[in-house]
Structure formats: structure tokens, C-alpha cells
Design an enzyme around this catalytic site. Sequence first.
Site, PDB file in Angstrom:
ATOM      1  N   GLU A  48      -3.970   1.303  16.356  1.00 19.43           N
ATOM      2  CA  GLU A  48      -4.552   1.077  15.311  1.00 19.43           C
ATOM      3  C   GLU A  48      -6.206   1.567  15.297  1.00 19.43           C
ATOM      4  OE1 GLU A  48      -4.124  -2.609  12.899  1.00 19.43           O
ATOM      5  OE2 GLU A  48      -6.402  -2.537  13.316  1.00 19.43           O
TER       6      GLU A  48
ATOM      7  N   HIS B 151       0.986 -17.661  10.429  1.00 19.49           N
ATOM      8  CA  HIS B 151      -0.308 -17.185   9.740  1.00 19.49           C
ATOM      9  C   HIS B 151      -0.898 -18.664   9.367  1.00 19.49           C
ATOM     10  CE1 HIS B 151      -2.575 -16.279   5.918  1.00 19.49           C
ATOM     11  NE2 HIS B 151      -2.681 -14.860   6.490  1.00 19.49           N
TER      12      HIS B 151
ATOM     13  N   THR C 255      -6.893   1.121   9.210  1.00 16.28           N
ATOM     14  CA  THR C 255      -6.829  -0.150   8.311  1.00 16.28           C
ATOM     15  C   THR C 255      -7.493   0.242   7.106  1.00 16.28           C
ATOM     16  OG1 THR C 255      -8.873  -0.507   9.538  1.00 16.28           O
ATOM     17  CG2 THR C 255      -7.004  -1.598  10.254  1.00 16.28           C
ATOM     18  N   TYR C 256      -7.456  -0.770   6.194  1.00 12.86           N
ATOM     19  CA  TYR C 256      -7.860  -0.566   4.749  1.00 12.86           C
ATOM     20  C   TYR C 256      -8.941  -1.755   4.722  1.00 12.86           C
ATOM     21  CZ  TYR C 256      -8.622  -0.088  -0.227  1.00 12.86           C
ATOM     22  OH  TYR C 256      -9.396   0.430  -1.371  1.00 12.86           O
TER      23      TYR C 256
ATOM     24  N   TYR D 104       3.341 -13.069  12.561  1.00 18.31           N
ATOM     25  CA  TYR D 104       2.339 -13.504  13.271  1.00 18.31           C
ATOM     26  C   TYR D 104       2.968 -14.710  14.422  1.00 18.31           C
ATOM     27  CZ  TYR D 104      -0.498 -12.011   9.225  1.00 18.31           C
ATOM     28  OH  TYR D 104      -1.128 -11.210   8.423  1.00 18.31           O
TER      29      TYR D 104
ATOM     30  N   ALA E 131       2.233  -9.897   0.199  1.00 19.16           N
ATOM     31  CA  ALA E 131       2.712  -8.619   0.573  1.00 19.16           C
ATOM     32  C   ALA E 131       4.148  -8.356   0.063  1.00 19.16           C
ATOM     33  CB  ALA E 131       2.621  -8.545   1.874  1.00 19.16           C
TER      34      ALA E 131
ATOM     35  N   LYS F  83       9.965 -10.335   2.716  1.00 21.60           N
ATOM     36  CA  LYS F  83       9.316  -9.065   2.971  1.00 21.60           C
ATOM     37  C   LYS F  83      10.334  -8.070   3.615  1.00 21.60           C
ATOM     38  CE  LYS F  83       5.509 -10.433   5.377  1.00 21.60           C
ATOM     39  NZ  LYS F  83       4.093 -10.200   5.888  1.00 21.60           N
TER      40      LYS F  83
ATOM     41  N   ARG G 161      -1.104  -8.254   2.620  1.00 23.62           N
ATOM     42  CA  ARG G 161      -1.847  -8.807   1.327  1.00 23.62           C
ATOM     43  C   ARG G 161      -3.552  -8.839   1.456  1.00 23.62           C
ATOM     44  NH1 ARG G 161      -2.735 -15.261   1.318  1.00 23.62           N
ATOM     45  NH2 ARG G 161      -4.346 -14.282   2.826  1.00 23.62           N
ATOM     46  N   GLY G 162      -4.096  -8.707   2.604  1.00 25.24           N
ATOM     47  CA  GLY G 162      -5.471  -8.713   2.635  1.00 25.24           C
ATOM     48  C   GLY G 162      -5.918 -10.250   2.653  1.00 25.24           C
TER      49      GLY G 162
HETATM   50  P1  FAD Z   1       1.509 -12.289   3.429  1.00 21.08           P
HETATM   51  O1  FAD Z   1       2.839 -11.806   3.836  1.00 21.08           O
HETATM   52  O2  FAD Z   1       1.551 -12.138   2.065  1.00 21.08           O
HETATM   53  O3  FAD Z   1       1.513 -13.861   3.822  1.00 21.08           O
HETATM   54  C1  FAD Z   1       0.136 -14.343   3.391  1.00 21.08           C
HETATM   55  C2  FAD Z   1       0.652 -15.966   3.365  1.00 21.08           C
HETATM   56  O4  FAD Z   1       1.338 -16.575   2.199  1.00 21.08           O
HETATM   57  C3  FAD Z   1       1.177 -16.375   4.721  1.00 21.08           C
HETATM   58  O5  FAD Z   1       0.831 -17.677   5.042  1.00 21.08           O
HETATM   59  C4  FAD Z   1       2.655 -16.484   4.208  1.00 21.08           C
HETATM   60  O6  FAD Z   1       3.636 -17.394   4.829  1.00 21.08           O
HETATM   61  C5  FAD Z   1       2.451 -16.984   2.897  1.00 21.08           C
HETATM   62  N1  FAD Z   1       3.452 -16.405   1.752  1.00 21.08           N
HETATM   63  C6  FAD Z   1       4.009 -15.429   1.797  1.00 21.08           C
HETATM   64  N2  FAD Z   1       4.793 -15.195   0.625  1.00 21.08           N
HETATM   65  C7  FAD Z   1       4.842 -16.294   0.102  1.00 21.08           C
HETATM   66  C8  FAD Z   1       5.411 -16.887  -1.068  1.00 21.08           C
HETATM   67  N3  FAD Z   1       6.203 -16.165  -1.765  1.00 21.08           N
HETATM   68  N4  FAD Z   1       5.192 -18.231  -1.424  1.00 21.08           N
HETATM   69  C9  FAD Z   1       4.233 -19.001  -0.579  1.00 21.08           C
HETATM   70  N5  FAD Z   1       3.615 -18.564   0.372  1.00 21.08           N
HETATM   71  C10 FAD Z   1       3.811 -17.313   0.913  1.00 21.08           C
HETATM   72  N6  FAD Z   1      -6.258  -7.064   6.475  1.00 21.08           N
HETATM   73  C11 FAD Z   1      -6.768  -6.028   5.828  1.00 21.08           C
HETATM   74  O7  FAD Z   1      -7.393  -6.292   4.670  1.00 21.08           O
HETATM   75  N7  FAD Z   1      -6.852  -4.683   6.012  1.00 21.08           N
HETATM   76  C12 FAD Z   1      -5.861  -4.234   6.963  1.00 21.08           C
HETATM   77  O8  FAD Z   1      -5.916  -2.939   7.170  1.00 21.08           O
HETATM   78  C13 FAD Z   1      -5.047  -5.213   7.742  1.00 21.08           C
HETATM   79  N8  FAD Z   1      -4.318  -4.879   8.508  1.00 21.08           N
HETATM   80  C14 FAD Z   1      -3.791  -5.787   9.235  1.00 21.08           C
HETATM   81  C15 FAD Z   1      -2.611  -5.353  10.137  1.00 21.08           C
HETATM   82  C16 FAD Z   1      -1.838  -6.149  11.004  1.00 21.08           C
HETATM   83  C17 FAD Z   1      -0.782  -5.710  12.038  1.00 21.08           C
HETATM   84  C18 FAD Z   1      -1.861  -7.614  10.751  1.00 21.08           C
HETATM   85  C19 FAD Z   1      -0.955  -8.573  11.545  1.00 21.08           C
HETATM   86  C20 FAD Z   1      -2.664  -8.123   9.717  1.00 21.08           C
HETATM   87  C21 FAD Z   1      -3.573  -7.015   9.121  1.00 21.08           C
HETATM   88  N9  FAD Z   1      -4.561  -7.557   7.898  1.00 21.08           N
HETATM   89  C22 FAD Z   1      -5.172  -6.448   7.468  1.00 21.08           C
HETATM   90  C23 FAD Z   1      -4.665  -8.901   7.894  1.00 21.08           C
HETATM   91  C24 FAD Z   1      -3.845  -9.597   6.894  1.00 21.08           C
HETATM   92  O9  FAD Z   1      -3.972  -8.837   5.420  1.00 21.08           O
HETATM   93  C25 FAD Z   1      -4.085 -11.160   6.636  1.00 21.08           C
HETATM   94  O10 FAD Z   1      -3.585 -11.738   7.778  1.00 21.08           O
HETATM   95  C26 FAD Z   1      -3.545 -11.612   5.566  1.00 21.08           C
HETATM   96  O11 FAD Z   1      -4.216 -13.055   5.418  1.00 21.08           O
HETATM   97  C27 FAD Z   1      -2.170 -11.773   5.343  1.00 21.08           C
HETATM   98  O12 FAD Z   1      -1.376 -10.759   5.321  1.00 21.08           O
HETATM   99  P2  FAD Z   1      -0.011 -10.641   5.083  1.00 21.08           P
HETATM  100  O13 FAD Z   1       0.534  -9.317   4.734  1.00 21.08           O
HETATM  101  O14 FAD Z   1       0.507 -11.185   6.286  1.00 21.08           O
HETATM  102  O15 FAD Z   1       0.309 -11.621   3.866  1.00 21.08           O
END
Ligand code: FAD
Length: 317
Positions: free
Chosen positions: A18, A183, A49-50, A179, A144, A199, A124-125
Site C-alpha cells: 500500500e 475497530h 490510499t485516498y 480489524y 462502508a 460488508k 468509510r474514512g
Molecule cells: P465501516 O466498515 O463502515 O465501520 C466503521 C465503524 O462502524 C465500525 O466500528 C463498525 O463496526 C461500525 N458499523 C459498520 N456498519 C454499521 C452499522 N450498519 N450500524 C452500526 N455500526 C456499524 N481511511 C482513509 O481515509 N483513506 C484510506 O485510504 C484508508 N485506507 C485504509 C485501508 C485499510 C486496510 C484499513 C484497515 C483502514 C483504512 N482507512 C483509510 C481507515 C478507515 O477509513 C477507518 O478505519 C474508518 O474509521 C473505518 O472504515 P471502515 O471502512 O472499516 O468502516
Amino acid sequence: MKVIDHIKNAKSALFSIEILPPLKGKSIQSIFDGIDPLLEFNPSFIDVTYHREEYFYKKREGGFLEKVSIRKRPGTVGICAAIINKYKIDVVPHIICGGFTREETENALIDLHFLGIDNVLALRGDAIKSEGAFMPEPGGHHYAYDLVKQIVTMNKGHYLEEDLVDVAPTGFSIGVAGYPEKHFEAPNLTADLKNLKRKVDAGAEYIVTQMFFDNKKFIEFVNACREMDIHVPILPGLKILTTKKQSSILPKLFNIDIPQDFLEEIEKCQTDSEVREVGIEWCTRQSKELIKFGVPCLHFYTMGQSEAIRRVASKVF
Ligand code: FAD
């Protein structure tokens, strides 16, 4: 080629990396300089990454505060195109919910589709610094999971504008984040895994994990996923710890633990070059164990440390 097909066709563990877009104003050469030392290990794909905008307030004449938006690391799509053009290596642009309406997401995906990119990591970010908690754009996605659903819908040939005719379906292979140490917002690991399963059930084909330094936690995570009927490939994310400062910063930034025995090794070091050696040694051991465990790929967070990754990879691949 799609990440999922790389994994399906692989005879042994894959190597992937990455990278982060350079800070605004810097040249793309820094990206190439980071990739070149790792070419000998045939990276199957490169994630880019974004980074969304941040807001801050600038004091203007008369005491007025002006809200200013900045993006420190723009260029994700351009870097992806440059990598394909220069190296012919598959890329995985990260696409996030934060800062995007559904329409903007669709437009971004159309650009990627036109460039022939068929992989995305859907995320999600995080909340921007001026907000306490993550806030979607009006008309944007909360999670996400919602972003995965939009991409899957486009893969089926449905765009937001319903009466489009003769539409070309996109064909994205979608990865999502997982995670091993939970998370930080999730109340417990089970709740987080249920959300991860959402997801995957929505169409994500593989999971890339947050960095971790304790393989036991990764293995427990994989086992917990399997028990929860999450059967897609899980790719461990690995970072080489290279400075003493990182041993206190990384746990705060990424909500992860540093194992006590690793920490003790780091604390014994007099200089960062000694820490780097300890970090390389630790990551090499982690990598060998993970391959023995049967991971499909070792995914390295480069963070400007390609030379250290080269040292690990040369002992592992
Ligand atoms: P989600 O899967 O949406 O989860 C976020 C939180 O919400 C979790 O606690 C989950 O349990 C909870 N949740 C999910 N769905 C629901 C629901 N329906 N109801 C209630 N709670 C829910 N960030 C960036 O800005 N740019 C990047 O390029 C980037 N790359 C990354 C690459 C990797 C491999 C990883 C592990 C992280 C990366 N991140 C990046 C960071 C990431 O955006 C953050 O960790 C963010 O806080 C969570 O993203 P997620 O996609 O896991 O979110």
C-alpha cells in the site's frame, strides 16, 4: 486483473503493498522510488490510499475567521493511472464515504472504470479533525457497507439515474477493511464482526486488515470470522516499526497493541537505526509465521519504508 483472481490463481502467498499519494506539491517520483526496490518481489497489486479534505479556520483582516479546505494528499486516481502505465501492475484505489455524495462516488467509479481499473478497497474514512465523530455528506454514505452496495449495484449495470439505456456494467472486485483488534468505535469484537459480515454479504470479496504486531490476534480474528460464516480471503496488513516514537504513536493512531516482548526489545535500543533492525527482525518473524498459517498474501504498508520491506521480503519470498 482482479485481486480476487490473483488470490485464486496463486500457488503460494502473494506480495502486495500500500502506498500513500505524496504531499501536495511533491513529485510522483517519490512514488516510483518507493516501488522500484520492491519490483523484484513481483507485487501482485498496489493499493493507493485516498485522503479527504480537512478544514481549518484562517484569521483574516478585521478578526474574521475564514473556513479553508485543504487536501494534503490528492492524486489517488492519477497515481493509479501512472502505476499502470509505468509498471503494468494492478492497482487498488481506496474509495471512501467521507466527503462524497452518492453522485460523486458514482462519478469517481466511472473514472476508474474508464481507466480499466477493476479493483477498489471500499472504506468509510475517519472523522475529519474538526468533527468529533464521522459525518457523512448530505446524500453520502454512513458506512462502508452502503458504499459496497452502491458499487455492487453499478457492477449489475444500475446507475443512480434510473432511465439510462444501454449502460455498461462496471466490474469492480471489492475489498474491505477488517480489524483484528476491533475497530475503535465498535462496542465489542462480535459487534464489529457482524458489521464486517454485512460488508461481505453485500459483495466484498476479500478483507485487508489493519496493521497488527501480534500474530495471535490475527489468527484469532481469522478464526472468529470463519465461525461467523465470513469465508472470504483475509489479507494481513503489515507495517515495519522503524522508530522508537512509532511504538507510542501507532497504538494511538490505529488503536492497536504493541506486544510487551517487542516493546522491551525496542526500549533496549539506543538509536532509531537499532529500532529499525529490531522492527525488520520482528516483521520477518511475523511474515514467516503468517505464511505457515496459510495467509493468501502479505500486504505491506510502505509508509516510506520500502528498503526495510525489501529486507523482510528477501528473507520471506
Ligand atoms: P465501516 O466498515 O463502515 O465501520 C466503521 C465503524 O462502524 C465500525 O466500528 C463498525 O463496526 C461500525 N458499523 C459498520 N456498519 C454499521 C452499522 N450498519 N450500524 C452500526 N455500526 C456499524 N481511511 C482513509 O481515509 N483513506 C484510506 O485510504 C484508508 N485506507 C485504509 C485501508 C485499510 C486496510 C484499513 C484497515 C483502514 C483504512 N482507512 C483509510 C481507515 C478507515 O477509513 C477507518 O478505519 C474508518 O474509521 C473505518 O472504515 P471502515 O471502512 O472499516 O468502516
